[in-house]
Design a protein around this motif. Sequence first.
Motif, mmCIF file in Angstrom:
data_model
loop_
_atom_site.group_PDB
_atom_site.id
_atom_site.type_symbol
_atom_site.label_atom_id
_atom_site.label_comp_id
_atom_site.label_asym_id
_atom_site.label_seq_id
_atom_site.Cartn_x
_atom_site.Cartn_y
_atom_site.Cartn_z
ATOM 1 N N ALA A 100 -9.633 -30.140 -7.836
ATOM 2 C CA ALA A 100 -9.146 -30.154 -6.450
ATOM 3 C C ALA A 100 -8.518 -28.824 -6.047
ATOM 4 O O ALA A 100 -8.751 -28.325 -4.948
ATOM 5 N N GLU A 101 -7.739 -28.219 -6.956
ATOM 6 C CA GLU A 101 -7.071 -26.957 -6.620
ATOM 7 C C GLU A 101 -8.084 -25.836 -6.431
ATOM 8 O O GLU A 101 -8.010 -25.069 -5.459
ATOM 9 N N ALA A 102 -9.063 -25.733 -7.347
ATOM 10 C CA ALA A 102 -10.068 -24.679 -7.238
ATOM 11 C C ALA A 102 -10.898 -24.855 -5.975
ATOM 12 O O ALA A 102 -11.267 -23.875 -5.316
ATOM 13 N N ALA A 103 -11.196 -26.111 -5.607
ATOM 14 C CA ALA A 103 -11.991 -26.377 -4.400
ATOM 15 C C ALA A 103 -11.239 -25.948 -3.143
ATOM 16 O O ALA A 103 -11.834 -25.389 -2.210
ATOM 17 N N GLU A 104 -9.945 -26.192 -3.107
ATOM 18 C CA GLU A 104 -9.167 -25.795 -1.931
ATOM 19 C C GLU A 104 -9.101 -24.274 -1.810
ATOM 20 O O GLU A 104 -9.136 -23.720 -0.709
ATOM 21 N N HIS A 105 -9.019 -23.582 -2.933
ATOM 22 C CA HIS A 105 -9.046 -22.106 -2.891
ATOM 23 C C HIS A 105 -10.390 -21.614 -2.367
ATOM 24 O O HIS A 105 -10.455 -20.612 -1.639
ATOM 25 N N ALA A 106 -11.465 -22.313 -2.737
ATOM 26 C CA ALA A 106 -12.795 -21.926 -2.254
ATOM 27 C C ALA A 106 -12.900 -22.111 -0.744
ATOM 28 O O ALA A 106 -13.482 -21.280 -0.039
ATOM 29 N N VAL A 107 -12.339 -23.214 -0.228
ATOM 30 C CA VAL A 107 -12.331 -23.449 1.215
ATOM 31 C C VAL A 107 -11.560 -22.339 1.916
ATOM 32 O O VAL A 107 -11.993 -21.806 2.949
ATOM 33 N N GLU A 108 -10.436 -21.957 1.351
ATOM 34 C CA GLU A 108 -9.631 -20.891 1.956
ATOM 35 C C GLU A 108 -10.405 -19.570 1.963
ATOM 36 O O GLU A 108 -10.347 -18.813 2.934
ATOM 37 N N ARG A 109 -11.158 -19.312 0.912
ATOM 38 C CA ARG A 109 -11.951 -18.084 0.850
ATOM 39 C C ARG A 109 -13.005 -18.056 1.947
ATOM 40 O O ARG A 109 -13.221 -17.024 2.605
ATOM 41 N N LEU A 110 -13.684 -19.176 2.165
ATOM 42 C CA LEU A 110 -14.685 -19.236 3.226
ATOM 43 C C LEU A 110 -14.042 -19.030 4.593
ATOM 44 O O LEU A 110 -14.597 -18.338 5.454
ATOM 45 N N THR A 111 -12.876 -19.613 4.803
ATOM 46 C CA THR A 111 -12.169 -19.455 6.076
ATOM 47 C C THR A 111 -11.834 -17.993 6.330
ATOM 48 O O THR A 111 -12.049 -17.458 7.427
ATOM 49 N N GLU A 112 -11.310 -17.326 5.316
ATOM 50 C CA GLU A 112 -10.952 -15.917 5.460
ATOM 51 C C GLU A 112 -12.189 -15.053 5.686
ATOM 52 O O GLU A 112 -12.159 -14.107 6.478
ATOM 53 N N THR A 113 -13.267 -15.370 4.979
ATOM 54 C CA THR A 113 -14.511 -14.611 5.126
ATOM 55 C C THR A 113 -15.005 -14.650 6.567
ATOM 56 O O THR A 113 -15.391 -13.623 7.144
ATOM 57 N N LEU A 114 -14.983 -15.831 7.170
ATOM 58 C CA LEU A 114 -15.444 -15.984 8.543
ATOM 59 C C LEU A 114 -14.493 -15.319 9.530
ATOM 60 O O LEU A 114 -14.918 -14.703 10.514
ATOM 61 N N PRO A 160 -21.217 -35.194 1.317
ATOM 62 C CA PRO A 160 -21.803 -34.134 2.140
ATOM 63 C C PRO A 160 -21.069 -33.975 3.471
ATOM 64 O O PRO A 160 -20.768 -34.970 4.144
ATOM 65 N N GLY A 161 -20.761 -32.773 3.837
ATOM 66 C CA GLY A 161 -20.067 -32.482 5.092
ATOM 67 C C GLY A 161 -18.571 -32.301 4.943
ATOM 68 O O GLY A 161 -17.910 -31.814 5.863
ATOM 69 N N THR A 162 -18.008 -32.676 3.777
ATOM 70 C CA THR A 162 -16.558 -32.564 3.587
ATOM 71 C C THR A 162 -16.107 -31.103 3.635
ATOM 72 O O THR A 162 -15.125 -30.759 4.301
ATOM 73 N N ALA A 163 -16.809 -30.237 2.916
ATOM 74 C CA ALA A 163 -16.427 -28.818 2.906
ATOM 75 C C ALA A 163 -16.531 -28.221 4.300
ATOM 76 O O ALA A 163 -15.683 -27.406 4.696
ATOM 77 N N ARG A 164 -17.543 -28.639 5.074
ATOM 78 C CA ARG A 164 -17.700 -28.116 6.441
ATOM 79 C C ARG A 164 -16.506 -28.522 7.297
ATOM 80 O O ARG A 164 -15.935 -27.703 8.025
#
Length: 530
Positions: free
Chosen positions: A223-237, A122-126
């Motif tokens: 791992a690859e799909a998770a990193e793409h998801a993190v990038e999507r959240l960053t771009e969204t914000l 918990p907290g890693t994605a944040r």
Amino acid sequence: MEQTSDWTGRSACALQAASRLSNESFAERLGIAVRTVATWHQKPNLRPKSEMQQLLDTALEQASPSVRERFAALTSGSSDDERARSDGERDEAVTEAEQRLSSDQNIVAALDWLDRQSGWQPGTARRKTAARLVGQNAHSLQDRGKRRGRVNQRDIARALSEYYGDRTGSYGLYGATCGRDAGITSSVLTCPEWLDLDASLVAANDRLTVTRAAMDSSRSLDAEAAEHAVERLTETLTLGTRLVDMPLYRLLGTKISKGLISGSVGIAHFVEYALTADLLEGELVDALASGNATQPGALPLRDKYLPNLDAVLDLPGRLCAGGTLALCAIARPASPYRGEADYLLLVQERSGHVVNAARSLAVTPKGFHQPLTDPRSDAQVGATLRRELEEELFGREEIDNTVGDQRKADPMHPSRLSGPMRWITEHPECVRTECTGFGFSLVSGNFEFPALIVVEDEEFWERYGGQIEANWESSNLRQYSSLDRELLTELVHDVAWSNEGLFAFLQGLRRLSELGGERVALPDVEWEMR
């Protein structure tokens, strides 16, 4: 040209010095107040806001080579103490970014989901998202958006046709001929049994049913799909794209035939869709914009989530979200200025702040199929279509779930309806609402229910025409006459369409040509499987 992605008061003053400008001249160059430049001198560790960062990026980009050389010399010789301060400033900025993430309940839901599906603590994605958010450059993302905008409907359809190869069984890509020798091909997978349904959207014919009401989030992320998801959240914000974690329907099975829509749906999280299937569009368009390969093996996310047509048709085995979109045709009386009585046809240019089909042409209304308050009754396709009419064209912001919480027991109760929607419900004999087809958009695997809404009584336009206005999802609303065959033919061949939008427009024109009588002089549209 080198840019700094993390401007501070110190580096801004270095650009001023390299430009050999006074405070007043530098402020004038940037179009800002002189006191802002003075503040940078007083607080060298201050990190300007994102808008100011973009102004500084532009100033550096437009600077002469000699100014850039002096700037590089002034900023490359930081002492160990300065580097330590910079590291401390970044840590402080990351902490501030984490606090920003924690203040948005929808982003919190997305981060929690990402931790669970990735097997992270918990907290890693944040923390990962906050670190990227600090280093993100909004200007570069906006430039990428412009590059994406140059990729058109034909480019996408051609690439997906090559990726998925030959037709399978009776299924093929929806294509059509319209007024010109060159045919049109879309990236919508369909079959003859799913076209020209003419299904009136009333309870007897509109029969999707909820078979699993509990939300399903069983898909794990590598791992690859998770990193793409993190990038999507960053771009969204960074870009201010609206992301709201509301429930939406996932399609589990279909039984569709002439005059009938039936099948089963479950309930999924919107963030699951946004961080998985919805990433396929950006991956494909970025590859096309950069001139990179798009065949199998070159698109990792597509290879994972939607590798072949069998996977597209395997509804229980994947998250298949989607929605409905309708061509609206509203009867208008004859006019001494406009001419004979006709139908007004509405087409929207999609905003850059929507989740999918951004900056493309589409019919309107267009929306995700999702429950508003009652998961069982809202499963009808017509329920979403009525809600989207209220939201996108009739100004009911309170039912827009991207704006605020939904606390009304029945937001579509007759006592709450807008004037135009109340007129429609009170005059069912004057309004025709039909589903014209069904298919899967190969862009992201979404299911699509194209529809046609025809208001046949001129009274509606005379009373409410001035109240019809697109909401934030559109950057522009166009109107066309059903008697303008030439202009409509040109519109059909416009490469700015989204693929699902073109599908709905063509199917709507086909059905309206059968219903419109003397009010229409539409181009001849003939569909075919490709």
